[in-house]
Write a protein that holds these residues in place. Structure first.
Motif, PDB file in Angstrom:
ATOM      1  N   HIS A 222       0.854  -1.189   0.000  1.00 47.66           N
ATOM      2  CA  HIS A 222       0.000   0.000   0.000  1.00 47.66           C
ATOM      3  C   HIS A 222       0.886   1.234   0.000  1.00 47.66           C
ATOM      4  CE1 HIS A 222      -2.512   3.182   2.055  1.00 47.66           C
ATOM      5  NE2 HIS A 222      -3.257   2.859   1.022  1.00 47.66           N
ATOM      6  N   ILE A 223       0.748   2.059  -1.030  1.00 48.68           N
ATOM      7  CA  ILE A 223       1.534   3.287  -1.158  1.00 48.68           C
ATOM      8  C   ILE A 223       0.612   4.460  -0.871  1.00 48.68           C
ATOM      9  CG2 ILE A 223       2.907   4.717  -2.719  1.00 48.68           C
ATOM     10  CD1 ILE A 223       3.557   2.128  -4.274  1.00 48.68           C
ATOM     11  N   SER A 224       0.896   5.173   0.223  1.00 50.20           N
ATOM     12  CA  SER A 224      -0.005   6.246   0.648  1.00 50.20           C
ATOM     13  C   SER A 224       0.535   7.638   0.337  1.00 50.20           C
ATOM     14  CB  SER A 224      -0.281   6.136   2.154  1.00 50.20           C
ATOM     15  OG  SER A 224       0.924   6.217   2.893  1.00 50.20           O
ATOM     16  N   LYS A 225       1.844   7.755   0.155  1.00 45.47           N
ATOM     17  CA  LYS A 225       2.427   9.069  -0.148  1.00 45.47           C
ATOM     18  C   LYS A 225       2.382   9.279  -1.658  1.00 45.47           C
ATOM     19  CE  LYS A 225       5.405   9.243   3.933  1.00 45.47           C
ATOM     20  NZ  LYS A 225       6.786   9.377   4.450  1.00 45.47           N
ATOM     21  N   VAL A 226       1.268   9.839  -2.092  1.00 51.46           N
ATOM     22  CA  VAL A 226       1.012   9.933  -3.531  1.00 51.46           C
ATOM     23  C   VAL A 226       0.760  11.388  -3.921  1.00 51.46           C
ATOM     24  CG1 VAL A 226      -0.409   9.115  -5.430  1.00 51.46           C
ATOM     25  CG2 VAL A 226      -0.079   7.666  -3.421  1.00 51.46           C
ATOM     26  N   ASP A 227       1.549  11.877  -4.867  1.00 52.34           N
ATOM     27  CA  ASP A 227       1.305  13.187  -5.457  1.00 52.34           C
ATOM     28  C   ASP A 227       1.953  13.210  -6.835  1.00 52.34           C
ATOM     29  OD1 ASP A 227       4.053  13.468  -5.023  1.00 52.34           O
ATOM     30  OD2 ASP A 227       3.798  14.725  -3.252  1.00 52.34           O
ATOM     31  N   GLY A 228       1.928  14.369  -7.474  1.00 50.54           N
ATOM     32  CA  GLY A 228       2.504  14.473  -8.810  1.00 50.54           C
ATOM     33  C   GLY A 228       3.974  14.118  -8.844  1.00 50.54           C
ATOM     34  N   ASN A 229       4.697  14.435  -7.767  1.00 50.63           N
ATOM     35  CA  ASN A 229       6.127  14.127  -7.726  1.00 50.63           C
ATOM     36  C   ASN A 229       6.375  12.623  -7.690  1.00 50.63           C
ATOM     37  OD1 ASN A 229       6.955  16.822  -7.748  1.00 50.63           O
ATOM     38  ND2 ASN A 229       6.717  17.007  -5.528  1.00 50.63           N
ATOM     39  N   PHE A 230       5.500  11.897  -6.986  1.00 53.54           N
ATOM     40  CA  PHE A 230       5.633  10.440  -6.931  1.00 53.54           C
ATOM     41  C   PHE A 230       5.530   9.848  -8.335  1.00 53.54           C
ATOM     42  CE2 PHE A 230       3.241   6.439  -7.104  1.00 53.54           C
ATOM     43  CZ  PHE A 230       4.104   5.584  -6.434  1.00 53.54           C
ATOM     44  N   TYR A 231       4.504  10.252  -9.061  1.00 53.51           N
ATOM     45  CA  TYR A 231       4.310   9.703 -10.404  1.00 53.51           C
ATOM     46  C   TYR A 231       5.392  10.185 -11.367  1.00 53.51           C
ATOM     47  CZ  TYR A 231      -0.260   7.882  -9.071  1.00 53.51           C
ATOM     48  OH  TYR A 231      -1.272   7.175  -8.476  1.00 53.51           O
ATOM     49  N   LYS A 232       5.831  11.422 -11.188  1.00 55.09           N
ATOM     50  CA  LYS A 232       6.890  11.938 -12.057  1.00 55.09           C
ATOM     51  C   LYS A 232       8.175  11.145 -11.864  1.00 55.09           C
ATOM     52  CE  LYS A 232       9.065  16.261 -13.502  1.00 55.09           C
ATOM     53  NZ  LYS A 232       9.115  17.735 -13.295  1.00 55.09           N
ATOM     54  N   GLU A 233       8.498  10.850 -10.608  1.00 54.58           N
ATOM     55  CA  GLU A 233       9.713  10.085 -10.311  1.00 54.58           C
ATOM     56  C   GLU A 233       9.625   8.671 -10.867  1.00 54.58           C
ATOM     57  OE1 GLU A 233      12.383   8.598  -6.455  1.00 54.58           O
ATOM     58  OE2 GLU A 233      10.703   9.997  -6.173  1.00 54.58           O
ATOM     59  N   ILE A 234       8.485   8.030 -10.674  1.00 60.40           N
ATOM     60  CA  ILE A 234       8.354   6.656 -11.154  1.00 60.40           C
ATOM     61  C   ILE A 234       8.315   6.610 -12.682  1.00 60.40           C
ATOM     62  CG2 ILE A 234       5.821   6.431 -11.165  1.00 60.40           C
ATOM     63  CD1 ILE A 234       6.234   3.680  -9.878  1.00 60.40           C
ATOM     64  N   ASN A 235       7.734   7.623 -13.306  1.00 63.14           N
ATOM     65  CA  ASN A 235       7.731   7.679 -14.769  1.00 63.14           C
ATOM     66  C   ASN A 235       9.144   7.821 -15.314  1.00 63.14           C
ATOM     67  OD1 ASN A 235       4.982   7.368 -15.102  1.00 63.14           O
ATOM     68  ND2 ASN A 235       4.551   9.561 -15.141  1.00 63.14           N
ATOM     69  N   ASN A 236       9.952   8.631 -14.643  1.00 60.93           N
ATOM     70  CA  ASN A 236      11.346   8.793 -15.065  1.00 60.93           C
ATOM     71  C   ASN A 236      12.113   7.481 -14.939  1.00 60.93           C
ATOM     72  OD1 ASN A 236      11.044  11.503 -15.690  1.00 60.93           O
ATOM     73  ND2 ASN A 236      11.669  12.210 -13.658  1.00 60.93           N
ATOM     74  N   LYS A 237      11.854   6.741 -13.868  1.00 61.76           N
ATOM     75  CA  LYS A 237      12.549   5.471 -13.664  1.00 61.76           C
ATOM     76  C   LYS A 237      12.093   4.416 -14.669  1.00 61.76           C
ATOM     77  CE  LYS A 237      13.851   5.939  -8.807  1.00 61.76           C
ATOM     78  NZ  LYS A 237      13.855   5.308  -7.463  1.00 61.76           N
ATOM     79  N   LEU A 238      10.824   4.453 -15.043  1.00 63.67           N
ATOM     80  CA  LEU A 238      10.327   3.497 -16.033  1.00 63.67           C
ATOM     81  C   LEU A 238      10.896   3.786 -17.418  1.00 63.67           C
ATOM     82  CD1 LEU A 238       6.574   3.112 -15.001  1.00 63.67           C
ATOM     83  CD2 LEU A 238       8.324   1.331 -14.957  1.00 63.67           C
ATOM     84  N   ASP A 239      11.324   5.020 -17.643  1.00 65.62           N
ATOM     85  CA  ASP A 239      11.910   5.384 -18.934  1.00 65.62           C
ATOM     86  C   ASP A 239      13.343   4.895 -19.085  1.00 65.62           C
ATOM     87  OD1 ASP A 239       9.697   6.618 -19.998  1.00 65.62           O
ATOM     88  OD2 ASP A 239      10.197   8.582 -19.170  1.00 65.62           O
ATOM     89  N   LEU A 240      13.980   4.518 -17.967  1.00 69.25           N
ATOM     90  CA  LEU A 240      15.390   4.112 -18.018  1.00 69.25           C
ATOM     91  C   LEU A 240      15.547   2.748 -18.689  1.00 69.25           C
ATOM     92  CD1 LEU A 240      16.545   5.239 -14.459  1.00 69.25           C
ATOM     93  CD2 LEU A 240      16.896   6.414 -16.636  1.00 69.25           C
TER      94      LEU A 240
END
Length: 240
Positions: A222-240
């Motif tokens: 369960h991931i509760s700390k969710v905001d635009g920065n969370f998704y931005k960071e994970i999107n950047n990592k998925l691009d690697l």
């Protein structure tokens, strides 16, 4: 986050199940939050067939207000995250309770809309469907060519979900190895049954939600700390 990325990259059969929370950062109000729509608007008036038939002009004015806001909204990082997950999966389905169409706008392809779409209307009489943007709203309520009342093509309280879409969602859930559940209270059935089907069949559940829900105790993560920065960071990592 690393555990989530690893699962996304190494799981073949994945579903994503979304609710109103994912569109909040796009400026679209949720329903059940403390500042949600149902705080100020009675769902019995604005989200039931009986409420619509009692005062279709009033209901249409409310939906047109929402339609204009949704039409001008843009996908946020959460929507783009879901679109990226689809690219990693061999067998993927996005099952959404949202009616805003933002997942498609973000690039998601295999989208199952359980609660309809505000960008469409349908006739109460002949059941024909039309694009909302093609309807003349100069007189409310709008009428179909057959003379029947046009209504938003969304599922209201007390109405059955579209059979084809629901069965397709259950089918994908039955074979999914991973369900990523984002921004839904998991309170509205039968849609809320989707992630539990995955769990019963041995799949993993990742819940992304700042609030606890009836699903939380069954989630593997369960991931509760969710905001635009969370998704931005994970999107950047998925691009690697």
């Amino acid at each position: 986050m690393d555990e989530l990325i690893k699962l996304i990259k190494n799981t073949k059969n994945v579903i994503v199940f979304t609710g109103a929370g994912i569109s909040k950062d796009s400026g679209i109000q949720t329903f059940r939050d403390t500042d949600g729509l149902w705080k100020d608007f009675d769902p019995n008036v604005y989200a039931t067939y009986e409420g619509f038939m009692n005062n279709p002009e009033k209901v249409w004015r409310w939906y047109l207000y929402r339609y204009e806001k949704i039409k001008s909204a843009n996908p946020n990082e959460g929507h783009y995250f879901v679109a990226k997950v689809e690219k990693y999966s061999q067998n993927f389905a996005l099952i959404t309770q949202n009616i805003d169409g933002l997942h498609t706008k973000a690039g998601s392809k295999n989208v199952i809309e359980l609660h309809g779409n505000i960008h469409r209307v349908k006739c109460c009489a002949c059941r024909n469907k039309f694009n909302t943007e093609d309807v003349n709203f100069s007189i409310l309520p709008p009428l179909c060519e057959c003379g029947g009342l046009l209504r938003p093509d969304v599922v209201w309280f007390g109405e059955a979900l579209p059979y084809k879409e629901l069965q397709l969602a259950f089918s994908y859930a039955g074979t999914a190895q991973l369900a990523i559940v984002i921004g839904t209270s998991c309170l509205v059935y039968p849609a809320a049954e989707v992630p539990f089907i995955v769990k019963r069949n041995g799949g993993a559940i990742i819940e992304i939600n700042p609030e606890k829900t009836p699903l939380t105790d069954y989630a593997d993560l369960h991931i509760s700390k969710v905001d635009g920065n969370f998704y931005k960071e994970i999107n950047n990592k998925l691009d690697l």
